[in-house]
Design a protein around this motif. Structure first.
Motif, PDB file in Angstrom:
ATOM      1  N   ALA B 258       0.819  -1.210   0.000  1.00  0.00           N
ATOM      2  CA  ALA B 258       0.000   0.000   0.000  1.00  0.00           C
ATOM      3  C   ALA B 258       0.853   1.260   0.000  1.00  0.00           C
ATOM      4  O   ALA B 258       2.026   1.242   0.366  1.00  0.00           O
ATOM      5  CB  ALA B 258      -0.900  -0.012   1.234  1.00  0.00           C
ATOM      6  N   ARG B 259       0.199   2.352  -0.368  1.00  0.00           N
ATOM      7  CA  ARG B 259       0.926   3.612  -0.467  1.00  0.00           C
ATOM      8  C   ARG B 259       1.048   4.290   0.889  1.00  0.00           C
ATOM      9  O   ARG B 259       2.089   4.773   1.259  1.00  0.00           O
ATOM     10  CB  ARG B 259       0.207   4.537  -1.436  1.00  0.00           C
ATOM     11  N   TYR B 260      -0.034   4.367   1.641  1.00  0.00           N
ATOM     12  CA  TYR B 260       0.011   5.021   2.940  1.00  0.00           C
ATOM     13  C   TYR B 260      -0.118   3.978   4.024  1.00  0.00           C
ATOM     14  O   TYR B 260      -0.930   3.080   3.945  1.00  0.00           O
ATOM     15  CB  TYR B 260      -1.146   6.001   3.123  1.00  0.00           C
ATOM     16  N   ASP B 261       0.682   4.135   5.042  1.00  0.00           N
ATOM     17  CA  ASP B 261       0.587   3.254   6.189  1.00  0.00           C
ATOM     18  C   ASP B 261      -0.353   3.900   7.192  1.00  0.00           C
ATOM     19  O   ASP B 261      -0.121   5.014   7.611  1.00  0.00           O
ATOM     20  CB  ASP B 261       1.975   3.081   6.792  1.00  0.00           C
ATOM     21  N   TYR B 262      -1.407   3.196   7.570  1.00  0.00           N
ATOM     22  CA  TYR B 262      -2.332   3.828   8.513  1.00  0.00           C
ATOM     23  C   TYR B 262      -1.720   3.804   9.919  1.00  0.00           C
ATOM     24  O   TYR B 262      -0.868   2.974  10.223  1.00  0.00           O
ATOM     25  CB  TYR B 262      -3.675   3.089   8.504  1.00  0.00           C
ATOM     26  N   THR B 263      -2.174   4.741  10.744  1.00  0.00           N
ATOM     27  CA  THR B 263      -1.673   4.811  12.117  1.00  0.00           C
ATOM     28  C   THR B 263      -2.475   3.859  12.984  1.00  0.00           C
ATOM     29  O   THR B 263      -3.690   3.883  12.981  1.00  0.00           O
ATOM     30  CB  THR B 263      -1.860   6.246  12.649  1.00  0.00           C
ATOM     31  N   ALA B 264      -1.785   3.012  13.724  1.00  0.00           N
ATOM     32  CA  ALA B 264      -2.493   1.979  14.475  1.00  0.00           C
ATOM     33  C   ALA B 264      -3.046   2.482  15.816  1.00  0.00           C
ATOM     34  O   ALA B 264      -4.137   2.095  16.214  1.00  0.00           O
ATOM     35  CB  ALA B 264      -1.572   0.790  14.714  1.00  0.00           C
ATOM     36  N   HIS B 265      -2.287   3.308  16.513  1.00  0.00           N
ATOM     37  CA  HIS B 265      -2.748   3.783  17.831  1.00  0.00           C
ATOM     38  C   HIS B 265      -2.605   5.292  17.891  1.00  0.00           C
ATOM     39  O   HIS B 265      -1.747   5.814  18.583  1.00  0.00           O
ATOM     40  CB  HIS B 265      -1.902   3.181  18.952  1.00  0.00           C
ATOM     41  N   PRO B 266      -3.444   6.041  17.166  1.00  0.00           N
ATOM     42  CA  PRO B 266      -3.264   7.482  17.191  1.00  0.00           C
ATOM     43  C   PRO B 266      -3.803   8.075  18.484  1.00  0.00           C
ATOM     44  O   PRO B 266      -4.531   7.431  19.227  1.00  0.00           O
ATOM     45  CB  PRO B 266      -4.129   7.934  16.006  1.00  0.00           C
ATOM     46  N   ALA B 267      -3.412   9.325  18.716  1.00  0.00           N
ATOM     47  CA  ALA B 267      -3.993  10.058  19.838  1.00  0.00           C
ATOM     48  C   ALA B 267      -5.435  10.374  19.472  1.00  0.00           C
ATOM     49  O   ALA B 267      -5.722  10.831  18.373  1.00  0.00           O
ATOM     50  CB  ALA B 267      -3.212  11.347  20.064  1.00  0.00           C
ATOM     51  N   LEU B 268      -6.368  10.115  20.384  1.00  0.00           N
ATOM     52  CA  LEU B 268      -7.781  10.276  20.068  1.00  0.00           C
ATOM     53  C   LEU B 268      -8.313  11.583  20.620  1.00  0.00           C
ATOM     54  O   LEU B 268      -7.979  11.966  21.737  1.00  0.00           O
ATOM     55  CB  LEU B 268      -8.593   9.125  20.686  1.00  0.00           C
ATOM     56  N   PRO B 269      -9.176  12.281  19.857  1.00  0.00           N
ATOM     57  CA  PRO B 269      -9.820  13.476  20.403  1.00  0.00           C
ATOM     58  C   PRO B 269     -10.901  13.092  21.403  1.00  0.00           C
ATOM     59  O   PRO B 269     -11.344  11.953  21.437  1.00  0.00           O
ATOM     60  CB  PRO B 269     -10.428  14.135  19.155  1.00  0.00           C
ATOM     61  N   ALA B 270     -11.331  14.078  22.184  1.00  0.00           N
ATOM     62  CA  ALA B 270     -12.242  13.806  23.305  1.00  0.00           C
ATOM     63  C   ALA B 270     -13.531  13.084  22.927  1.00  0.00           C
ATOM     64  O   ALA B 270     -13.953  12.194  23.652  1.00  0.00           O
ATOM     65  CB  ALA B 270     -12.556  15.104  24.038  1.00  0.00           C
ATOM     66  N   PRO B 271     -14.193  13.410  21.815  1.00  0.00           N
ATOM     67  CA  PRO B 271     -15.461  12.731  21.543  1.00  0.00           C
ATOM     68  C   PRO B 271     -15.301  11.234  21.315  1.00  0.00           C
ATOM     69  O   PRO B 271     -16.272  10.489  21.393  1.00  0.00           O
ATOM     70  CB  PRO B 271     -15.978  13.390  20.261  1.00  0.00           C
ATOM     71  N   LEU B 272     -14.092  10.755  21.018  1.00  0.00           N
ATOM     72  CA  LEU B 272     -13.900   9.339  20.755  1.00  0.00           C
ATOM     73  C   LEU B 272     -13.447   8.571  21.977  1.00  0.00           C
ATOM     74  O   LEU B 272     -13.285   7.364  21.911  1.00  0.00           O
ATOM     75  CB  LEU B 272     -12.851   9.144  19.651  1.00  0.00           C
ATOM     76  N   ILE B 273     -13.241   9.269  23.083  1.00  0.00           N
ATOM     77  CA  ILE B 273     -12.757   8.587  24.284  1.00  0.00           C
ATOM     78  C   ILE B 273     -13.950   8.220  25.133  1.00  0.00           C
ATOM     79  O   ILE B 273     -14.800   9.046  25.429  1.00  0.00           O
ATOM     80  CB  ILE B 273     -11.776   9.485  25.058  1.00  0.00           C
ATOM     81  N   ARG B 274     -13.998   6.942  25.521  1.00  0.00           N
ATOM     82  CA  ARG B 274     -15.146   6.487  26.296  1.00  0.00           C
ATOM     83  C   ARG B 274     -15.029   6.975  27.737  1.00  0.00           C
ATOM     84  O   ARG B 274     -13.971   6.847  28.340  1.00  0.00           O
ATOM     85  CB  ARG B 274     -15.206   4.967  26.290  1.00  0.00           C
ATOM     86  N   PRO B 275     -16.111   7.513  28.282  1.00  0.00           N
ATOM     87  CA  PRO B 275     -16.028   8.043  29.645  1.00  0.00           C
ATOM     88  C   PRO B 275     -15.861   6.962  30.707  1.00  0.00           C
ATOM     89  O   PRO B 275     -15.378   7.233  31.790  1.00  0.00           O
ATOM     90  CB  PRO B 275     -17.354   8.782  29.827  1.00  0.00           C
ATOM     91  N   GLY B 276     -16.248   5.738  30.417  1.00  0.00           N
ATOM     92  CA  GLY B 276     -16.099   4.690  31.422  1.00  0.00           C
ATOM     93  C   GLY B 276     -15.988   3.360  30.718  1.00  0.00           C
ATOM     94  O   GLY B 276     -16.117   3.265  29.505  1.00  0.00           O
TER      95      GLY B 276
END
Lengths: 190, 532
Positions: B258-276
């Motif tokens: 493939a041309r681009y390697d996807y990022t496996a563990h990126p830093a996530l923004p707040a809406p994607l972080i589960r509160p619990g």
């Protein structure tokens, strides 16, 4: 990056890994107040049902007799403030030891971690495409290095974690390794 | 340590000076600690060396007749300890449990037969005065010498040992005499190494060994059937338990060129972080759950089932490649980027079509959606200006998982056509486990991208909505769109045409639908009875 290591540019990799381990440990630790009845009985429950619990209590200087212990567990007797603090300390000690053992077991096979270097000019971008710049790097950290990270975390030794990060992980990330001492993000699943 | 009186400037300066000094001292102590650790490990090595040397010397001395008590006076150890380190005679065996197998002290009693009764060249050694390890080494050395000299009869040796009951009957047979050549290897009779048996983790489920190199789905199924000795259920369980590892390995293989390697563990923004641990994050997937209120009672409705909804979705979905970055100007949608958007949903008033933004939302106000939902809305209501308040996006690719999805789809079709249930369930496990664990899940350690999971699911729901739209364009009456893959239509859908081709071709492939059943609509729109 002439002044790496002094926290000038951001958090170091060791600090971020320590935060990740702390978050994992927090999800395992009892959250209730150590002075409440519920908190005391939860902690005593853990200490009496896990190996090393009684020794941990004794190490804190609590020479409670079985009768006292039973009274505490049944909720009939409220332990003194000093005893409550000792129970909390004993619980934390034993729990952190067990959490560290669990971490070592989980990380024994090694992990590929994603590292995002700090966007300083000294660090070159890896992929520059029409879609934008992707600065992330991946590096494989083997089980032995993870075991040392966990040991250092258990001993609460931040500088040693930074040393392991610098010596073992940064070298594989790129050149010069000092550029990766302080990073923006370290990603992995425990 | 709290002070209630505020400090003067002078005291404050002193305090800060003290803090600096203390911090410096902490750094010094840390450095010294590290140096001491290094020294300690060096000393440990030296200690080992010197101790071994002393022990060898003790043994020498004992052999030459010095008593344990004299040596104890020299070294400061007790006589008992000296005897332990350097036994004069081999220690008598400690009490054995009755019925236990005899201790393995085989080599002390092997006599070496020599063909023409010539004595060995080495000086005679009293074997009873040696420790076991030394005896072994000596025996090896003597045997090696004899072997080199060609005076060793291995067969007689083995016969003698067998007769004395010292050789394990299950041991491998003695090598032929011809293997001993003048240039014999260094350690002639090293004991055979026991094969290392890797035990599965205690309490873990039985799974296949890790897939190495290039592997195919068919090959993996064969491997499972072999390991389970033909038992299909056991093979199915093995395959199901290794599904997550396998699918990540398959993804790696598919992304190899493939041309681009996807990022496996990126830093996530707040809406994607589960509160619990058990709570969901803030993304709305727009799952359809709609029944048409205008359906007249008594209509016969057919249930059409979409095949492999998630698999079809992941083959063609706009996924962000790298880390999500907050956009400066979110109001304009950039088709080259994908991610999550905070939109202000309008109220949906049309009664005869489902809301592309999904039903069943209890909160009001702006919501976070993914790129497929946004694109569906823009396609469903082209003139309507949807307000995007914030967005987190990255450069996108629509074909990130295409090759991966195509491999799985091909394997699925082959399995269905061949009637192979094991492979079919395995493929289903592969892609469904991928979609469920690619997000924030401890079951999949190789990737953590919750926005991909939401995007794939939203794409599946969008595809279903578009099928409903196609049915409506073909003048069929759409009664309901439910779940991930159910479309309820009334009318003659079999002969409906779309651009000259059948609108709803039947089949088991990803681009066809399956007819499940029919029912009759009752008074309030619900299903009355099973029909035909």
């Amino acid at each position: 990056m002439a002044e790496w290591g002094h926290g000038k540019y951001g958090p170091t990799g060791g600090e971020l890994i320590r935060d990740a381990f702390d978050a994992y440990a927090r999800s395992r630790l009892i959250r209730s107040d150590p002075n409440s009845r519920r908190g005391v009985s939860a902690r005593l429950n853990y200490l009496t049902s896990h190996r090393g619990g009684v020794e941990a209590l004794q190490a804190q200087g609590l020479a409670a007799r079985p009768r006292t212990l039973r009274g505490w567990l049944a909720g009939l007797v409220v332990p003194r403030r000093s005893s409550r603090e000792a129970i909390d300390r004993a619980y934390r000690e034993l729990r952190i030891r067990n959490v560290a053992r669990e971490l070592r077991r989980r990380l024994a096979d090694g992990r590929r971690i994603t590292v995002e270097p700090l966007p300083a000019d000294a660090v070159p971008h890896t992929k520059q495409t029409r879609q934008g710049q992707f600065d992330d790097r991946e590096v494989f950290v083997d089980g032995g290095t993870w075991a040392r990270f966990v040991d250092a975390w258990e001993d609460d030794d931040d500088r040693y974690m930074d040393d392991i990060w610098m010596d073992d992980v940064c070298g594989d990330l790129g050149s010069p390794p000092e550029a990766y001492y302080e990073v923006a993000h370290v990603g992995f699943t425990i | 340590m709290t002070r209630h009186k505020p400090l003067t400037a002078c005291q404050l300066a002193e305090l800060r000076g003290q803090i600096q000094l203390d911090s410096g001292r902490i750094a010094e102590i840390g450095d010294r600690q590290r140096k001491l650790r290094a020294e300690l490990s060096e000393l440990a090595g030296e200690l080992r060396e010197v101790t071994n040397r002393r022990d060898a010397q003790l043994q020498d001395a004992r052999r030459n007749g010095v008593t344990a008590e004299e040596l104890a006076a020299d070294t400061g150890l007790t006589a008992g300890r000296i005897r332990q380190i350097a036994p004069g005679r081999p220690a008598a065996p400690r009490g054995r449990r009755p019925g236990a197998a005899p201790a393995a002290r085989r080599r002390t009693e092997v006599t070496v037969t020599v063909d023409d009764a010539e004595p060995a060249e080495a000086a005679p050694v009293d074997v009873h005065q040696l420790a076991d390890a030394q005896l072994l080494a000596l025996a090896d050395a003597q045997l090696l010498e004899l072997a080199r000299g060609g005076r060793l009869d291995v067969e007689t040796l083995v016969d003698q040992a067998t007769a004395a009951g010292l050789v394990d009957q299950a041991a491998p047979p003695a090598p032929a005499a011809g293997w001993i050549t003048p240039a014999a290897p260094e350690s002639p009779l090293a004991p055979p190494k026991r094969p290392v048996v890797k035990r599965p983790p205690v309490g873990g489920k039985a799974r296949l060994p890790k897939a190495a190199g290039a592997w195919t789905i068919a090959g993996r199924v064969d491997q499972a059937l072999q390991l389970a000795a033909g038992d299909m259920e056991a093979a199915g369980e093995l395959l199901a338990n290794s599904a997550v590892e396998d699918v990540m390995s398959l993804l790696d293989q598919a992304r190899a060129g493939a041309r681009y390697d996807y990022t496996a563990h990126p830093a996530l923004p707040a809406p994607l972080i589960r509160p619990g641990r058990k709570q969901a994050d803030a993304i709305w997937e727009a799952r359809p759950h709609w029944r048409n209120p205008t359906t007249p009672a008594g209509t016969v409705v057919d249930v059409l089932d979409v095949n492999g909804a998630y698999l079809a979705a992941l083959r063609r979905v706009h996924l962000p490649i790298g880390k999500l970055v907050q956009d400066d100007d979110p109001t304009i949608y950039d088709p080259k980027r994908a991610g999550i958007y905070l939109v202000d949903p309008p109220s949906w008033v049309a009664q005869d079509a489902p809301n592309p933004l999904g039903e069943g939302r209890t909160e009001s106000g702006p919501m976070w959606i993914t790129t497929p939902t946004l694109r569906l809305f823009m396609r469903a209501a082209p003139g309507f200006p949807l307000r995007i308040l914030e967005s987190w996006t990255s450069g996108a690719s629509e074909s990130l998982l295409t090759k991966f999805g195509d491999t799985l789809a091909a394997a699925r079709m082959a399995a269905i056509e061949a009637g192979d249930d094991v492979t079919k369930h395995y493929v289903q496990d592969l892609y469904s486990r991928f979609v469920s664990t690619a997000g924030d899940s401890a079951a999949n350690r190789d990737i953590r991208r919750p926005e991909w999971v939401h995007a794939i699911r939203s794409q599946a729901f969008a595809n279903l909505w578009l099928k409903g739209a196609r049915a409506a364009t073909c003048r069929l009456h759409v009664h309901a769109i439910l779940g991930t893959d159910e479309l309820h239509v009334a009318g003659d859908w079999r002969s409906a045409l779309w651009n000259g081709r059948p609108a709803f071709p039947e089949g088991r492939s990803l681009s066809t639908i399956k007819f499940k059943r029919s029912y009759v609509v009752g008074e309030r729109g619900e299903e009355v009875k099973a029909h035909g």
